[in-house]
Design a protein around this motif. Structure first.
Motif, short mmCIF file in Angstrom:
data_model
loop_
_atom_site.label_atom_id
_atom_site.label_comp_id
_atom_site.label_asym_id
_atom_site.label_seq_id
_atom_site.Cartn_x
_atom_site.Cartn_y
_atom_site.Cartn_z
N UNK A 6 51.40 69.40 3.05
CA UNK A 6 50.69 69.70 1.81
C UNK A 6 49.88 70.99 1.95
N UNK A 7 49.27 71.19 3.10
CA UNK A 7 48.49 72.41 3.34
C UNK A 7 49.40 73.64 3.33
N UNK A 8 50.55 73.53 4.01
CA UNK A 8 51.50 74.65 4.03
C UNK A 8 51.99 74.96 2.62
N UNK A 9 52.27 73.90 1.85
CA UNK A 9 52.72 74.09 0.47
C UNK A 9 51.67 74.83 -0.34
N UNK A 10 50.40 74.44 -0.20
CA UNK A 10 49.33 75.10 -0.96
C UNK A 10 49.25 76.58 -0.65
N UNK A 11 49.38 76.94 0.62
CA UNK A 11 49.35 78.36 1.00
C UNK A 11 50.54 79.10 0.38
N UNK A 12 51.71 78.49 0.47
CA UNK A 12 52.93 79.15 -0.02
C UNK A 12 52.96 79.26 -1.54
N UNK A 50 59.85 75.08 -3.09
CA UNK A 50 58.83 74.80 -2.07
C UNK A 50 58.53 73.31 -1.98
N UNK A 51 58.45 72.65 -3.12
CA UNK A 51 58.19 71.21 -3.11
C UNK A 51 59.30 70.47 -2.36
N UNK A 52 60.53 70.91 -2.59
CA UNK A 52 61.66 70.21 -1.97
C UNK A 52 61.70 70.43 -0.46
N UNK A 53 61.59 71.68 -0.04
CA UNK A 53 61.84 72.02 1.36
C UNK A 53 60.60 71.96 2.25
N UNK A 54 59.41 72.01 1.64
CA UNK A 54 58.18 71.92 2.45
C UNK A 54 57.61 70.51 2.39
N UNK A 55 57.50 69.97 1.19
CA UNK A 55 56.86 68.66 1.01
C UNK A 55 57.86 67.51 1.03
N UNK A 56 59.09 67.78 0.58
CA UNK A 56 60.09 66.72 0.50
C UNK A 56 60.12 66.02 -0.84
N UNK A 57 59.61 66.70 -1.89
CA UNK A 57 59.64 66.13 -3.24
C UNK A 57 60.81 66.73 -4.02
N UNK A 58 61.70 65.86 -4.45
CA UNK A 58 62.80 66.25 -5.33
C UNK A 58 62.55 65.64 -6.70
N UNK A 59 63.41 65.94 -7.66
CA UNK A 59 63.25 65.27 -8.96
C UNK A 59 64.60 64.98 -9.59
N UNK A 60 64.60 63.99 -10.45
CA UNK A 60 65.79 63.55 -11.17
C UNK A 60 65.45 63.47 -12.65
N UNK A 61 66.32 64.01 -13.49
CA UNK A 61 66.11 63.98 -14.94
C UNK A 61 67.07 62.97 -15.55
#
Length: 254
Positions: A6-12, A50-61
């Motif tokens: 989460x910290x890395x994501x915030x910086x990026x 960034x969400x997908x590759x740093x945090x691991x959050x994907x999404x589905x519509x």
């Protein structure tokens, strides 16, 4: 590990945003409204990456077949910053109602207005509603859907629903169908939460509510559809609304 990611994501995300702001200073004067929206989608897709590759959050519509080609009102559940950063990548021709104060932010605010966002005057209630309806009418005349968060602000999973009357007034004044939207983003990126939990956010477009319902019937139908589907999606995310709300409180204190 979740906190580190989460910290890395915030910086990026802030680095990526700065790069995009510098870029818009160069190309922005040459872009029309659709061009600004396309540029914003590039910024948003970078955040999704960034969400997908740093945090691991994907999404589905789900349920996009419920969104008509002609402009309608989209009334979405609001649990997280995620939907504000993603919606334009799902529905390209879209105008969103925004607080007037956001449009006063240097550079960023100017291009919010240029993109076709709807500025809402948050003074007297009548004035705020007029600015919302006038902006929505202009957006729909230009062929864009209008999105509103009917609760006005983010609500954590498990929080009691708090639907405001503005969406009913907009529905009545515009005379257009309303497409409810449910989601479970708050189970992964909580309101005021630093930690972001890996997993798949689901956003679901529900069956449209036809134009012309009485105010009470419309509000009851809207809340029923959104809250029922949202509870189902939150449970799908891995826990009851109460359990997830408790987990988010703990992560926000971390």
């Amino acid at each position: 590990m979740t906190l580190i990611r989460s910290a890395i994501f915030n910086v990026l995300i802030w680095t990526w945003t700065l790069v995009c702001l510098i870029g818009i200073l160069v190309v922005g004067p040459f872009l029309d409204a659709p061009g600004v929206r396309a540029y914003a989608r590039r910024w948003e897709r970078g955040i999704i990456f960034l969400l997908r590759w740093v945090v691991g959050i994907r999404h589905e519509v789900r349920g996009l077949q419920h969104l008509p080609a002609e402009p309608v009102i989209i009334a979405s559940k609001h649990q997280s910053a995620w939907e504000t950063l993603t919606f334009h990548t799902i529905v390209h021709e879209l105008s969103v109602g925004l607080k007037y104060e956001l449009t006063r932010i240097p550079v960023f605010g100017h291009y919010l207005v240029k993109s076709g966002c709807i500025r809402i005057d948050r003074g007297a209630a009548a004035k705020a509603l007029k600015s919302l309806v006038d902006g929505a009418e202009r957006a729909m005349a230009a062929g864009r859907h209008v999105m509103i968060f009917p609760e006005g602000t983010r609500r954590s999973p498990g929080a009691p629903p708090d639907y405001k009357p503005g969406v009913a007034a907009l529905y009545k004044q515009l005379g257009r169908p309303c497409v409810p939207v449910a989601l479970n983003s708050g189970a992964f990126w909580g309101r005021r939460s630093f930690a972001k939990r890996p997993g798949t956010i689901v956003i679901e477009f529900l069956e449209p509510i036809p134009a012309g319902l009485a105010r009470a019937a419309f509000m009851r139908t809207l809340e029923e559809r959104i809250e029922t589907a949202t509870a189902r999606l939150v449970a799908e995310a891995g826990g009851s609304t109460a359990e997830l709300a408790s987990a988010q409180k703990l992560s926000s204190r971390a």
